[in-house]
Design a protein around this motif. Structure first.
Motif, PDB file in Angstrom:
ATOM      1  N   GLY A   1      13.133  20.685 104.024  1.00 36.86           N
ATOM      2  CA  GLY A   1      13.019  22.140 103.878  1.00 36.86           C
ATOM      3  C   GLY A   1      14.200  22.746 103.146  1.00 36.86           C
ATOM      4  N   ASP A   2      15.400  22.175 103.345  1.00 35.64           N
ATOM      5  CA  ASP A   2      16.567  22.684 102.631  1.00 35.64           C
ATOM      6  C   ASP A   2      16.453  22.406 101.140  1.00 35.64           C
ATOM      7  OD1 ASP A   2      19.391  23.795 102.899  1.00 35.64           O
ATOM      8  OD2 ASP A   2      19.777  21.935 101.821  1.00 35.64           O
ATOM      9  N   VAL A   3      15.918  21.239 100.790  1.00 35.81           N
ATOM     10  CA  VAL A   3      15.686  20.933  99.371  1.00 35.81           C
ATOM     11  C   VAL A   3      14.661  21.902  98.780  1.00 35.81           C
ATOM     12  CG1 VAL A   3      14.869  19.177  97.749  1.00 35.81           C
ATOM     13  CG2 VAL A   3      16.286  18.513  99.697  1.00 35.81           C
TER      14      VAL A   3
ATOM     15  N   THR B   1      12.935  26.877  95.617  1.00 37.25           N
ATOM     16  CA  THR B   1      12.220  28.166  95.653  1.00 37.25           C
ATOM     17  C   THR B   1      13.188  29.338  95.765  1.00 37.25           C
ATOM     18  OG1 THR B   1      11.912  27.861  98.042  1.00 37.25           O
ATOM     19  CG2 THR B   1      10.135  27.140  96.596  1.00 37.25           C
ATOM     20  N   ASN B   2      13.818  29.481  96.930  1.00 36.48           N
ATOM     21  CA  ASN B   2      14.653  30.661  97.184  1.00 36.48           C
ATOM     22  C   ASN B   2      15.850  30.752  96.247  1.00 36.48           C
ATOM     23  OD1 ASN B   2      13.030  31.480  99.389  1.00 36.48           O
ATOM     24  ND2 ASN B   2      14.060  30.008 100.702  1.00 36.48           N
ATOM     25  N   ASP B   3      16.575  29.634  96.096  1.00 35.15           N
ATOM     26  CA  ASP B   3      17.802  29.690  95.302  1.00 35.15           C
ATOM     27  C   ASP B   3      17.524  29.865  93.815  1.00 35.15           C
ATOM     28  OD1 ASP B   3      19.439  29.428  97.533  1.00 35.15           O
ATOM     29  OD2 ASP B   3      19.315  27.252  97.511  1.00 35.15           O
ATOM     30  N   VAL B   4      16.538  29.135  93.297  1.00 36.83           N
ATOM     31  CA  VAL B   4      16.200  29.291  91.877  1.00 36.83           C
ATOM     32  C   VAL B   4      15.645  30.686  91.609  1.00 36.83           C
ATOM     33  CG1 VAL B   4      14.722  28.445  90.015  1.00 36.83           C
ATOM     34  CG2 VAL B   4      15.835  26.826  91.529  1.00 36.83           C
ATOM     35  N   ASP B   5      14.843  31.213  92.529  1.00 31.37           N
ATOM     36  CA  ASP B   5      14.336  32.579  92.372  1.00 31.37           C
ATOM     37  C   ASP B   5      15.470  33.591  92.389  1.00 31.37           C
ATOM     38  OD1 ASP B   5      11.743  31.822  92.104  1.00 31.37           O
ATOM     39  OD2 ASP B   5      11.185  32.177  94.193  1.00 31.37           O
ATOM     40  N   ALA B   6      16.453  33.367  93.253  1.00 36.48           N
ATOM     41  CA  ALA B   6      17.606  34.277  93.300  1.00 36.48           C
ATOM     42  C   ALA B   6      18.353  34.281  91.979  1.00 36.48           C
ATOM     43  CB  ALA B   6      18.546  33.864  94.442  1.00 36.48           C
ATOM     44  N   ILE B   7      18.490  33.113  91.357  1.00 31.03           N
ATOM     45  CA  ILE B   7      19.155  33.034  90.053  1.00 31.03           C
ATOM     46  C   ILE B   7      18.339  33.771  89.005  1.00 31.03           C
ATOM     47  CG2 ILE B   7      19.896  31.455  88.227  1.00 31.03           C
ATOM     48  CD1 ILE B   7      20.452  29.384  90.413  1.00 31.03           C
ATOM     49  N   GLY B   8      17.022  33.506  88.975  1.00 29.30           N
ATOM     50  CA  GLY B   8      16.176  34.127  87.960  1.00 29.30           C
ATOM     51  C   GLY B   8      16.054  35.631  88.091  1.00 29.30           C
ATOM     52  N   GLN B   9      16.012  36.118  89.333  1.00 32.81           N
ATOM     53  CA  GLN B   9      15.799  37.550  89.546  1.00 32.81           C
ATOM     54  C   GLN B   9      17.065  38.377  89.351  1.00 32.81           C
ATOM     55  OE1 GLN B   9      14.055  37.967  93.429  1.00 32.81           O
ATOM     56  NE2 GLN B   9      12.180  36.901  92.871  1.00 32.81           N
TER      57      GLN B   9
ATOM     58  N   ARG C   1      26.935  32.609 103.125  1.00 31.37           N
ATOM     59  CA  ARG C   1      26.394  32.171 104.418  1.00 31.37           C
ATOM     60  C   ARG C   1      24.904  32.464 104.523  1.00 31.37           C
ATOM     61  NH1 ARG C   1      31.122  34.345 108.588  1.00 31.37           N
ATOM     62  NH2 ARG C   1      32.802  32.982 107.821  1.00 31.37           N
ATOM     63  N   GLN C   2      24.465  33.553 103.931  1.00 37.48           N
ATOM     64  CA  GLN C   2      23.049  33.905 103.999  1.00 37.48           C
ATOM     65  C   GLN C   2      22.189  32.851 103.305  1.00 37.48           C
ATOM     66  OE1 GLN C   2      22.044  37.552 102.014  1.00 37.48           O
ATOM     67  NE2 GLN C   2      20.010  37.660 102.896  1.00 37.48           N
ATOM     68  N   GLN C   3      22.607  32.402 102.106  1.00 37.07           N
ATOM     69  CA  GLN C   3      21.835  31.390 101.398  1.00 37.07           C
ATOM     70  C   GLN C   3      21.815  30.076 102.166  1.00 37.07           C
ATOM     71  OE1 GLN C   3      20.415  33.839  99.070  1.00 37.07           O
ATOM     72  NE2 GLN C   3      20.045  31.772  98.355  1.00 37.07           N
ATOM     73  N   MET C   4      22.933  29.699 102.774  1.00 40.92           N
ATOM     74  CA  MET C   4      22.998  28.466 103.541  1.00 40.92           C
ATOM     75  C   MET C   4      22.125  28.560 104.792  1.00 40.92           C
ATOM     76  SD  MET C   4      26.305  26.550 105.186  1.00 40.92           S
ATOM     77  CE  MET C   4      26.389  27.778 106.488  1.00 40.92           C
TER      78      MET C   4
ATOM     79  N   GLY D   1      18.455  28.177 104.037  1.00 38.41           N
ATOM     80  CA  GLY D   1      18.086  26.769 103.886  1.00 38.41           C
ATOM     81  C   GLY D   1      17.948  26.068 105.222  1.00 38.41           C
ATOM     82  N   ASP D   2      18.805  26.412 106.187  1.00 39.49           N
ATOM     83  CA  ASP D   2      18.715  25.816 107.521  1.00 39.49           C
ATOM     84  C   ASP D   2      17.394  26.180 108.206  1.00 39.49           C
ATOM     85  OD1 ASP D   2      21.101  24.486 107.453  1.00 39.49           O
ATOM     86  OD2 ASP D   2      22.258  26.111 108.339  1.00 39.49           O
TER      87      ASP D   2
END
Length: 424
Positions: free
Chosen positions: A144-146, A151-159, A217-220, A223-224
């Protein structure tokens, strides 16, 4: 379910190296740098059109004031407004604001295209990387972290990257341009406006410094939560069989609580920026109006200067809030990029594409492979410093049938994993 300490809580990540992470992101986007530079130049040019507008409005106001009735030697004097000059200035204003809108639209379109292309490349790179990672990586990181990184991290970069980078450049242009035009019109009123805005700038920097660690911390924590939920659903039968519901719920509540705590703190501190800068803008507006009225009554400035300053004070304080918002978004983008690039930089399996196949007579000096398998004094552990196999030896001849039996944890799966070279 994957083996290894997947359920353990990772240590809280220290605030990332913002400059290093953003340097990696810029290097990753180097193919799009010409387009990005052109887009930023267009955005800056549009902002210049916006800055010139209030100065032209000042000229229009002064022309209209000249045509108003006046008292000369106690007698009213009728003047006429030069509508030709007023009309010329009005059309110039229309052209400036249309240019500002068009250039801003083109810049937004180009940056959106570039950032989405970058997000697409990141997803493709992650997809290729997953196929090159050894299994031991997934022993320490949950699936799920991967998935959260994809999803979440790449979307955050793109947006956030396109909006924040473009907003940052236009804000710098707007801030510097408004400051220059304010000094050009009147030094005293400019110094008053700067003094009123300096308070907000100090508070803004303090809030930004405090909020940066919460975004990481929010992004980490996100992922958890995703990793735990995916893991529990994928292994639902095992959780039920071993009565792991209570422990699963306890861990989820802990991860969810961490996400809530970091999320509300980062969003709360980020949300303070706009009300704070609105207050600073209104305060500066009042200061400019009072000082401008005193100077106008004293005959030191024209009435049009006050009108221009009423707009310039907005243009001057607006970038301060945009600075704050852009940096908050860039911090979120950097936190996400750090996780993505951390994944892409993980050690890969050895590339064996150049080795000869294990079939035929061309292997091992012309001798055909028979299929004998031997473990010779093997020592192995899923984690460094924690061996689970010590000095293990076994020999199986080709064609021989062997059953691997033993209690749970004896190492049956580990033997097969080593035989298949899932682990070195």
């Amino acid at each position: 379910m994957p083996r290894g300490p997947m359920g353990g809580r990772r240590a809280v990540e220290e605030p990332h190296d913002f400059g290093k992470v953003m340097g990696k992101l810029v290097n990753y986007c180097r193919n799009y740098l010409p387009v990005i530079i052109i887009a930023l130049i267009l955005g800056a040019a549009g902002t210049v059109c916006q800055i010139i507008g209030p100065d032209k409005l000042k000229d229009m106001t002064n022309e209209i004031v000249k045509g108003l009735p006046a008292i000369v030697n106690g007698k009213p004097v009728m003047n006429s407004v030069d509508f030709g000059t007023v009309g010329h200035i009005a059309w110039t204003l229309v052209a400036l604001y249309v240019g500002y809108a068009v250039l801003g639209y083109v810049q937004s379109w180009m940056m959106a295209n570039v950032t989405q292309r970058t997000a697409q490349r990141l997803r493709e790179s992650i997809s290729v990387k997953i196929n090159k990672l050894p299994l031991k990586y997934f022993d320490k990181v949950s699936y799920g972290d991967v998935l959260s990184r994809i999803t979440n991290d790449v979307d955050a970069i793109g947006q956030t990257l396109g909006q924040s980078l473009g907003s940052l450049i236009t804000s710098v242009t707007l801030f510097v341009g408004a400051l220059v035009m304010m000094f050009y019109n009147n030094v005293i009123m400019t110094l008053c406006a700067i003094g009123a805005s300096l308070i907000g700038l100090i508070i803004m920097m303090a809030i930004m410094k405090s909020s940066q660690k919460y975004f990481a911390r929010q992004q980490m924590a996100l992922g958890d939560v995703n990793g735990h939920v995916e893991e529990m659903y994928a292994g639902h039968l095992i959780v039920k069989a071993y009565n792991g519901e209570a422990d699963s719920i306890r861990r989820f509540e802990k991860y969810n609580s961490d996400l809530y705590e970091s999320g509300w703190k980062s969003q709360f501190l980020s949300g303070l920026m706009m009300p704070l800068m609105n207050f600073v803008g209104n305060f500066g507006y009042v200061v400019v109006c009072v000082v401008g009225a005193a100077l106008a009554l004293d005959g030191q400035i024209e009435f049009g200067v006050i009108v221009a300053f009423m707009m310039y004070i907005r243009l001057f304080t607006q970038p301060l809030s945009q600075f704050a918002q852009a940096f908050q978004n860039l911090q979120r983008c950097a936190a996400a990029a750090e996780r993505v690039f951390g994944f892409l930089e993980e050690p890969e399996m050895e590339d064996e594409s150049g080795k000869q196949a294990l079939l035929g007579k061309n292997y091992m000096g012309g001798h055909e492979v028979k299929g004998d398998v031997e473990f010779s004094h093997v020592q192995f552990g899923y984690e460094p410093g924690k061996p689970i196999i010590n000095d293990f030896s076994a020999s199986v001849s080709a064609g021989q049938k062997v059953a691997i039996v033993g209690p749970t944890g004896a190492g049956k799966t580990t033997m097969v994993n080593l035989l298949m070279r899932f682990y070195e």
